[in-house]
Write a protein that holds these residues in place. Structure first.
Motif, PDB file in Angstrom:
ATOM      1  N   LEU A   1       0.564  -1.068   0.110  1.00 41.79           N
ATOM      2  CA  LEU A   1       0.086  -0.064   0.129  1.00 41.79           C
ATOM      3  C   LEU A   1       0.937   1.243   0.262  1.00 41.79           C
ATOM      4  O   LEU A   1       0.397   2.445  -0.676  1.00 41.79           O
ATOM      5  CB  LEU A   1      -1.020   0.053   1.141  1.00 41.79           C
ATOM      6  N   THR A   2       1.996   1.030   0.881  1.00 39.50           N
ATOM      7  CA  THR A   2       2.820   2.288   0.846  1.00 39.50           C
ATOM      8  C   THR A   2       3.447   2.659  -0.499  1.00 39.50           C
ATOM      9  O   THR A   2       3.724   3.796  -1.030  1.00 39.50           O
ATOM     10  CB  THR A   2       4.049   2.054   1.755  1.00 39.50           C
TER      11      THR A   2
ATOM     12  N   ILE B   1      -3.228   4.798  -5.614  1.00 36.87           N
ATOM     13  CA  ILE B   1      -4.426   4.540  -5.000  1.00 36.87           C
ATOM     14  C   ILE B   1      -4.961   6.026  -4.950  1.00 36.87           C
ATOM     15  O   ILE B   1      -6.100   5.960  -5.083  1.00 36.87           O
ATOM     16  CB  ILE B   1      -4.313   4.304  -3.495  1.00 36.87           C
ATOM     17  N   LEU B   2      -4.212   7.028  -4.774  1.00 34.70           N
ATOM     18  CA  LEU B   2      -4.791   8.210  -4.707  1.00 34.70           C
ATOM     19  C   LEU B   2      -5.642   8.620  -6.125  1.00 34.70           C
ATOM     20  O   LEU B   2      -6.452   9.601  -6.266  1.00 34.70           O
ATOM     21  CB  LEU B   2      -3.720   9.292  -4.510  1.00 34.70           C
ATOM     22  N   ASP B   3      -5.023   7.977  -7.016  1.00 34.71           N
ATOM     23  CA  ASP B   3      -5.495   8.319  -8.525  1.00 34.71           C
ATOM     24  C   ASP B   3      -6.581   7.368  -8.980  1.00 34.71           C
ATOM     25  O   ASP B   3      -7.229   7.625 -10.054  1.00 34.71           O
ATOM     26  CB  ASP B   3      -4.393   8.354  -9.505  1.00 34.71           C
ATOM     27  N   SER B   4      -6.982   6.668  -8.053  1.00 26.57           N
ATOM     28  CA  SER B   4      -8.085   5.568  -8.459  1.00 26.57           C
ATOM     29  C   SER B   4      -9.664   6.210  -8.458  1.00 26.57           C
ATOM     30  O   SER B   4      -9.528   7.320  -7.948  1.00 26.57           O
ATOM     31  CB  SER B   4      -8.097   4.278  -7.574  1.00 26.57           C
ATOM     32  N   SER B   5     -10.606   5.598  -9.264  1.00 33.74           N
ATOM     33  CA  SER B   5     -11.703   6.396  -9.302  1.00 33.74           C
ATOM     34  C   SER B   5     -12.466   6.357  -7.963  1.00 33.74           C
ATOM     35  O   SER B   5     -13.209   7.125  -7.765  1.00 33.74           O
ATOM     36  CB  SER B   5     -12.450   5.520 -10.441  1.00 33.74           C
TER      37      SER B   5
ATOM     38  N   LYS C   1     -13.926  26.076   2.230  1.00 36.87           N
ATOM     39  CA  LYS C   1     -12.938  26.480   3.392  1.00 36.87           C
ATOM     40  C   LYS C   1     -12.572  25.081   4.032  1.00 36.87           C
ATOM     41  O   LYS C   1     -11.377  24.774   4.293  1.00 36.87           O
ATOM     42  CB  LYS C   1     -13.463  27.396   4.411  1.00 36.87           C
ATOM     43  N   ALA C   2     -13.331  24.191   4.400  1.00 37.84           N
ATOM     44  CA  ALA C   2     -13.274  22.826   5.219  1.00 37.84           C
ATOM     45  C   ALA C   2     -12.344  22.043   4.029  1.00 37.84           C
ATOM     46  O   ALA C   2     -11.467  21.464   4.494  1.00 37.84           O
ATOM     47  CB  ALA C   2     -14.380  22.130   5.596  1.00 37.84           C
ATOM     48  N   MET C   3     -12.637  21.899   2.935  1.00 35.87           N
ATOM     49  CA  MET C   3     -11.731  21.087   2.065  1.00 35.87           C
ATOM     50  C   MET C   3     -10.378  21.601   1.741  1.00 35.87           C
ATOM     51  O   MET C   3      -9.554  20.879   1.705  1.00 35.87           O
ATOM     52  CB  MET C   3     -12.579  21.207   0.475  1.00 35.87           C
ATOM     53  N   GLU C   4     -10.455  23.152   1.709  1.00 37.13           N
ATOM     54  CA  GLU C   4      -8.713  23.602   1.793  1.00 37.13           C
ATOM     55  C   GLU C   4      -8.067  23.148   2.927  1.00 37.13           C
ATOM     56  O   GLU C   4      -6.986  22.896   2.816  1.00 37.13           O
ATOM     57  CB  GLU C   4      -9.007  25.372   1.809  1.00 37.13           C
ATOM     58  N   LEU C   5      -8.682  22.909   3.870  1.00 41.30           N
ATOM     59  CA  LEU C   5      -7.965  22.474   5.342  1.00 41.30           C
ATOM     60  C   LEU C   5      -7.932  20.810   5.212  1.00 41.30           C
ATOM     61  O   LEU C   5      -6.859  20.450   5.486  1.00 41.30           O
ATOM     62  CB  LEU C   5      -8.648  22.947   6.599  1.00 41.30           C
ATOM     63  N   LEU C   6      -8.851  20.243   4.600  1.00 42.42           N
ATOM     64  CA  LEU C   6      -8.736  18.872   4.724  1.00 42.42           C
ATOM     65  C   LEU C   6      -7.858  17.890   3.526  1.00 42.42           C
ATOM     66  O   LEU C   6      -7.367  17.039   3.739  1.00 42.42           O
ATOM     67  CB  LEU C   6     -10.416  18.145   4.532  1.00 42.42           C
ATOM     68  N   TYR C   7      -7.866  18.868   2.389  1.00 36.38           N
ATOM     69  CA  TYR C   7      -7.429  18.354   1.086  1.00 36.38           C
ATOM     70  C   TYR C   7      -6.111  17.883   1.443  1.00 36.38           C
ATOM     71  O   TYR C   7      -5.521  16.663   1.108  1.00 36.38           O
ATOM     72  CB  TYR C   7      -7.494  19.309  -0.148  1.00 36.38           C
ATOM     73  N   PRO C   8      -5.286  18.591   2.141  1.00 32.35           N
ATOM     74  CA  PRO C   8      -3.816  18.031   2.088  1.00 32.35           C
ATOM     75  C   PRO C   8      -3.577  17.027   3.215  1.00 32.35           C
ATOM     76  O   PRO C   8      -2.499  16.069   2.874  1.00 32.35           O
ATOM     77  CB  PRO C   8      -2.891  19.314   2.999  1.00 32.35           C
ATOM     78  N   LEU C   9      -4.528  16.824   3.984  1.00 41.53           N
ATOM     79  CA  LEU C   9      -4.493  15.673   4.967  1.00 41.53           C
ATOM     80  C   LEU C   9      -4.876  14.195   4.158  1.00 41.53           C
ATOM     81  O   LEU C   9      -4.794  13.250   4.698  1.00 41.53           O
ATOM     82  CB  LEU C   9      -5.301  15.907   6.100  1.00 41.53           C
ATOM     83  N   LEU C  10      -5.628  14.530   3.132  1.00 43.76           N
ATOM     84  CA  LEU C  10      -6.360  13.392   2.446  1.00 43.76           C
ATOM     85  C   LEU C  10      -5.381  12.902   1.150  1.00 43.76           C
ATOM     86  O   LEU C  10      -5.726  12.231   0.556  1.00 43.76           O
ATOM     87  CB  LEU C  10      -7.556  13.673   1.848  1.00 43.76           C
TER      88      LEU C  10
ATOM     89  N   SER D   1      -1.024  12.209  -0.014  1.00 45.30           N
ATOM     90  CA  SER D   1      -0.213  10.892   0.035  1.00 45.30           C
ATOM     91  C   SER D   1       0.289  11.049   1.223  1.00 45.30           C
ATOM     92  O   SER D   1       0.720   9.969   1.870  1.00 45.30           O
ATOM     93  CB  SER D   1       1.126  11.142  -1.187  1.00 45.30           C
ATOM     94  N   GLY D   2       0.523  12.243   1.922  1.00 50.06           N
ATOM     95  CA  GLY D   2       1.393  12.127   3.170  1.00 50.06           C
ATOM     96  C   GLY D   2       0.669  11.637   4.405  1.00 50.06           C
ATOM     97  O   GLY D   2       1.153  10.703   5.237  1.00 50.06           O
ATOM     98  N   LEU D   3      -0.702  11.789   4.374  1.00 52.35           N
ATOM     99  CA  LEU D   3      -1.451  11.075   5.477  1.00 52.35           C
ATOM    100  C   LEU D   3      -1.297   9.525   5.157  1.00 52.35           C
ATOM    101  O   LEU D   3      -1.349   8.741   5.892  1.00 52.35           O
ATOM    102  CB  LEU D   3      -2.805  11.711   5.390  1.00 52.35           C
ATOM    103  N   LEU D   4      -1.843   9.268   3.925  1.00 57.63           N
ATOM    104  CA  LEU D   4      -1.916   7.590   3.494  1.00 57.63           C
ATOM    105  C   LEU D   4      -0.769   6.963   3.737  1.00 57.63           C
ATOM    106  O   LEU D   4      -0.690   6.075   4.290  1.00 57.63           O
ATOM    107  CB  LEU D   4      -2.340   7.504   2.143  1.00 57.63           C
ATOM    108  N   THR D   5       0.507   7.803   3.586  1.00 56.89           N
ATOM    109  CA  THR D   5       1.871   6.944   3.551  1.00 56.89           C
ATOM    110  C   THR D   5       1.840   6.861   5.019  1.00 56.89           C
ATOM    111  O   THR D   5       2.474   5.769   5.676  1.00 56.89           O
ATOM    112  CB  THR D   5       2.880   7.803   3.112  1.00 56.89           C
ATOM    113  N   PHE D   6       1.489   7.895   5.936  1.00 58.57           N
ATOM    114  CA  PHE D   6       1.787   7.614   7.455  1.00 58.57           C
ATOM    115  C   PHE D   6       0.685   6.576   7.969  1.00 58.57           C
ATOM    116  O   PHE D   6       1.228   5.478   8.824  1.00 58.57           O
ATOM    117  CB  PHE D   6       1.221   8.950   8.169  1.00 58.57           C
ATOM    118  N   VAL D   7      -0.506   6.524   7.577  1.00 56.45           N
ATOM    119  CA  VAL D   7      -1.460   5.322   7.792  1.00 56.45           C
ATOM    120  C   VAL D   7      -0.812   4.005   7.317  1.00 56.45           C
ATOM    121  O   VAL D   7      -0.727   3.150   8.218  1.00 56.45           O
ATOM    122  CB  VAL D   7      -2.626   5.362   7.265  1.00 56.45           C
ATOM    123  N   PHE D   8      -0.306   3.889   6.205  1.00 60.01           N
ATOM    124  CA  PHE D   8       0.315   2.534   5.714  1.00 60.01           C
ATOM    125  C   PHE D   8       1.614   2.182   6.501  1.00 60.01           C
ATOM    126  O   PHE D   8       1.880   0.871   6.605  1.00 60.01           O
ATOM    127  CB  PHE D   8       0.652   2.731   4.237  1.00 60.01           C
TER     128      PHE D   8
END
Length: 263
Positions: A122-123, A129-133, A149-158, A160-167
């Motif tokens: 996954l890592t 994965i991020l490019d998947s439909s 405004k909320a999406m501007e804050l959330l998008y960076p967290l959603l 590769s950085g966050l996913l990499t951390f989770v994996f």
């Protein structure tokens, strides 16, 4: 001398038969390995351990389905107890008890390696994965539901950085399980193996007894902590309570009869 119980030819005149653990007619078992082990197996605490293991299997069966290894472990414990009350420390059933512990050890290792491999894959394919439909659809749904405004804050967290951390955390969990298993169940299995080997050799030479003793207490304490999250489910609460009591009881039994008892 031939064993009266199983017919094994006891060439070295052991006090206890190396094949079935039965005492010979002229045995003087005071300091014999089989006598020490037999004393532990005839202890009422061992009977309580068998009962608790049976209760654990029952509640596991009704909550999550049959656990074949636990069922086999329980059966062999009862067979060992039955033989002990015939004054036989039977290495055959103790070998089976050890074998089920080893099977559990192998399965946990396989599960831990599987988690590590999945986490690594996954890592490695985070960008794919991020490019998947499916992920694109998730982002579109979030954009429709949340303010810009909320999406501007959330998008960076959603991304590769966050996913990499989770994996990577996924991999860390697998490594943690693998290491704990290597230094816990492996030592408990080797101790159990040395018990039946001691009967066969006539000398009580227990391996990793202190490590197994400590880990049993640790497992008991961790299972006790799980009582706090059992919720309102009576079956989950009882299963946690039994899981807490069993390893602690086994550790007490070891302390009482087998620790520091090399003969």
């Amino acid at each position: 001398m031939k064993c009266a119980n199983c017919g094994f030819e006891n060439a070295q005149d052991f006090s206890f038969c190396p094949s079935c653990g039965a005492p010979t007619l002229d045995s003087a078992p005071t300091n014999n390995a089989a006598a020490k082990i037999l004393q532990a197996l005839k202890d009422p605490l061992f009977l309580v351990l068998c009962i608790l293991m049976s209760v654990s299997c029952f509640f596991t069966l009704i909550t999550s389905g049959p656990d074949v290894i636990s069922i086999l472990f329980t059966v062999f414990l009862w067979l060992t107890y039955a033989q002990a009350h015939k004054d036989i420390a039977d290495p055959k059933y103790l070998r089976c008890v050890s074998g089920t512990l080893y099977a559990h050890y192998v399965l946990v290792n396989v599960a831990a390696v599987f988690i590590i491999v999945i986490g690594a894959l996954l890592t490695a394919f985070t960008d794919t994965i991020l490019d998947s439909s499916a992920v694109s659809a998730l982002f579109a749904e979030l954009e429709a539901e949340l303010p810009a405004k909320a999406m501007e804050l959330l998008y960076p967290l959603l991304t590769s950085g966050l996913l990499t951390f989770v994996f990577v955390a996924f991999i860390a969990v697998g490594v943690g399980i693998l290491l704990v298993n290597l230094f816990s169940i492996r030592y408990i299995h080797r101790f159990a193996k040395s018990v039946y080997k001691s009967i066969e050799s006539g000398a009580l030479t227990l391996k990793h007894a202190n490590a197994a003793h400590v880990w049993l207490y640790i497992f008991g304490i961790l299972s006790g902590l799980s009582l706090l999250s059992s919720g309102d489910s009576i079956s989950a609460y009882l299963l946690s309570a039994v899981s807490c009591a069993m390893p602690i009881l086994a550790a007490v039994l070891m302390q009482k009869h087998l620790l520091n008892q090399q003969v």
